[in-house]
Design an enzyme around this catalytic site. Structure first.
Site, short mmCIF file in Angstrom:
data_model
loop_
_atom_site.label_atom_id
_atom_site.label_comp_id
_atom_site.label_asym_id
_atom_site.label_seq_id
_atom_site.Cartn_x
_atom_site.Cartn_y
_atom_site.Cartn_z
N GLU A 292 0.88 -1.18 0.00
CA GLU A 292 0.00 0.00 0.00
C GLU A 292 0.91 1.21 0.00
O GLU A 292 1.88 1.28 0.74
CB GLU A 292 -0.91 -0.01 1.23
CG GLU A 292 -1.89 1.15 1.25
CD GLU A 292 -1.44 2.27 2.16
OE1 GLU A 292 -1.36 3.42 1.66
OE2 GLU A 292 -1.17 2.01 3.33
N CYS A 326 -1.73 8.19 5.13
CA CYS A 326 -1.98 8.06 3.69
C CYS A 326 -3.43 8.39 3.37
O CYS A 326 -3.77 8.68 2.22
CB CYS A 326 -1.62 6.67 3.22
SG CYS A 326 -2.35 5.34 4.16
#
Length: 617
Positions: A292, A326
């Site tokens: 990710e 994020c």
């Protein structure tokens, strides 16, 4: 051998503690913060269960007080990294052969320790080493316990799945670990992810070499020590802080690499993917690549949006943990008709936002993680100040005299493709494009196409037809989708999986929060008494085929093959015409994006003897 069926109940998310004035947990955490602040920990490598000290070390300092050293960390080189891989491979057979219930007991015990006496240790080290406020550290460490419990439970659910059989034939399927070792490279911003990336594959019998972030190494070291105290055998996870380039040369290049588990920058992930791809013939397996990366997350407002919930979401989504998630909001699209009121409300709310030392429990945000991050944020702010197409309407100051402090900053950009509107910054900087009300469709298209990332996004509106239109227009612009809520807050199940397409992870989830619920202005951590300060009474989940470039935090297993045989003679089983050996997909349970699935499936058919075939999951 035990012949009982051992089962684990579906876990519940660990409840957050409020750390209210006068509470026992507040006093205990304050004492632990004082203890850890007063010492300098010598952090060794841990290879094959042994602590190894090296001559090459780095200083670990508090980001909010960068002259205050809290640890000295040993760094691994070629020799130590080779030892770590060898130790993992040496431990593999015994760990894989350990009965499932005994492997699980180690991680469930660790979860109980985290939610019990070890909570203050991990909270304090996360606060001091990563400059997290008490609330941000608390939700991080609670999620680490969730990962352990849901990881064990999710693996159990995968193991339950079995292929269908036909009369006279019993098809059975069991699961084994991958043939090799896992390389885990973890980020600074979540202790929970740091622990999860090497731990999730280990739950299902894999062994790992773990490179923690040097700016999160203290909390990660304490978690590694906890796993060992809970009975994790030597060599199953090997803790090796090191340079990223050394990891590429001496670990990822090993032919025994079976999987790569990563959270971090897009550039690093792409470079590792490229390295593995260019050298694919040298590996014993096709390594599983699971990662990710970044996000350029948005909040998109409609003219019908309620002002105070929108303003609170912009502040909390952009500035909690200094924007270093994020999922943090870093760009917003607001219609001209409501922008003046939104900005006025934000300015009023910002008067209550306190920046400073995390040991003050009223602090809302602290320092960015290191000098590189500070310089990057300052560069964006300085360029915006000099640009005629930008106006800084909130914040804009930076101060590195004591800590790496960047003031929460809002930049109004007259061009929707200005650099801060499309590039990932990873700091407390929000860029806003104020669009004409009549250009809703055009602006939705800009939001969808301007950035290569598609991690999280939120829309605010009261008009239901507008919500439908916006949701449809932004279908592929994010993976976690929020309606009338900020674009951060995803946690381990059962509430919501974590996923996104493009240069972020895969599949999409949605979360609906009625804007009619009471708005919440930015609150101090000491007032946090529930899991979500913004009420979230309902949610929904939707999956789709990942478009464009996509990765995920944990892989969803591919369909496996099953084969069937019948016995025609005592000596040799032959394929049955009633059960052709064509690939037959078996139905897998819907695994969550953060649950362990680093497995190979092994299928067996009994008629009456088992015939085995192995194939990757």
């Amino acid at each position: 051998m035990p012949n009982a069926y051992f089962t684990i109940d579906r876990p519940a998310n660990d409840a957050f503690r409020g750390y209210l004035p006068g509470s026992k947990e507040r006093a205990e955490l304050k004492d632990e913060l004082a203890r850890q602040s007063a010492e300098v920990v010598k952090i060794p490598l841990i290879i094959g269960g042994k602590e190894i000290f090296t001559d090459k070390t780095i200083r670990v300092t508090m980001p909010h007080d960068h002259q205050h050293v809290i640890a000295e960390c040993c760094m691994a080189g070629e020799k130590e990294l080779t030892m770590a891989v060898d130790a993992a491979l040496a431990a593999k057979r015994a760990w894989e052969d350990m009965p499932w219930e005994h492997r699980s007991a180690i991680f469930l015990k660790a979860a109980d320790m985290i939610t019990g006496p070890y909570r203050k240790v991990l909270n304090a080290s996360t606060m001091l080493g990563q400059s997290k406020t008490v609330f941000q550290a608390e939700i991080d460490i609670a999620e680490l316990a969730d990962f352990l419990r849901f990881g064990v439970w999710s693996a159990q659910e995968i193991f339950k799945d079995q292929p269908a059989s036909i009369p006279g034939i019993w098809d059975r399927q069991d699961y084994r670990a991958l043939d090799g070792f896992i390389c885990a490279i973890t980020p600074f911003n979540f202790t929970s992810i740091g622990g999860n990336l090497p731990m999730a594959p280990a739950i299902v019998g894999n062994v790992a070499v773990w490179k923690p972030s040097r700016t999160a190494v203290l909390s990660n070291y304490y978690f590694m020590k906890l796993l060992m105290d809970c009975g994790l055998p030597a060599g199953v996870i090997n803790f090796v802080p090191c340079a990223g380039s050394d990891m590429s040369k001496y670990v990822i290049a090993r032919k025994e690499l079976a999987g790569f588990h990563f959270t971090g920058s897009t550039e690093v992930f792409q470079s590792v993917w490229k390295q593995i791809g260019e050298n694919i013939a040298s590996y014993r397996n096709y390594p599983r690549i699971v990662g990710e990366t970044g996000g350029k997350d948005f909040i998109f407002a409609h003219k019908s949006a309620k002002i105070r919930p929108l303003a609170a979401a912009l502040i909390r989504g952009s500035f909690e943990y200094q924007g270093q998630k994020c999922s943090a909001c870093s760009r917003a699209f607001v219609p001209q008709s409501i922008w003046p009121e939104v900005l006025s409300t934000m300015k009023e709310m910002m008067k209550e936002v306190k920046m400073g030392d995390v040991q003050d429990f009223d602090t809302f945000l602290a320092a960015v993680i290191d000098k590189a991050s500070f310089d990057r944020c300052k560069g964006y702010i300085d360029r915006a100040k000099a640009c005629p197409d930008c106006e800084i309407v909130i914040g804009g100051s930076c101060d590195d005299s004591k800590g790496w402090f960047v003031e929460p900053t809002v930049i109004v950009c007259r061009k929707p493709d200005y650099e801060s509107m499309v590039q990932e910054i990873f700091g407390p900087i929000l860029s806003v494009y104020v669009y004409p009300d009549e250009e809703l469709d055009e602006t939705l298209k800009i939001c969808d196409e301007a950035s290569p990332y598609a991690l999280t996004g939120a829309i605010f509106a009261q008009d239901r037809e507008a919500i439908v239109k916006m949701e449809k227009a932004l279908l592929h612009a994010e993976g976690n989708f929020y309606i009338n809520d900020k674009c951060t807050g995803a946690v381990a199940p059962p509430r919501r999986a974590w996923a996104a397409p493009r240069s972020s992870p895969s599949t999409r989830t949605s979360r609906l929060t009625p804007a009619a619920s009471r708005p919440t202005a930015p609150s101090t951590p000491s007032k946090a008494a529930s899991r979500s300060p913004v009420p979230t009474p309902s949610s929904k989940t939707r999956s789709s085929t990942p478009p464009r470039r996509s990765t995920s935090r944990m892989p969803t297993p591919s369909p496996t093959r099953t084969s069937a045989v019948v016995k025609k003679s005592p000596s040799r089983p032959t394929p049955s015409t009633a059960a052709p050996s064509n690939p037959t997909p078996s139905r897998w349970p819907a695994t969550t994006a953060r649950s362990p699935s680093a497995l190979t499936a092994r299928s067996m058919s009994t008629a009456p003897r088992p015939s085995r075939s192995t194939m990757p999951a």
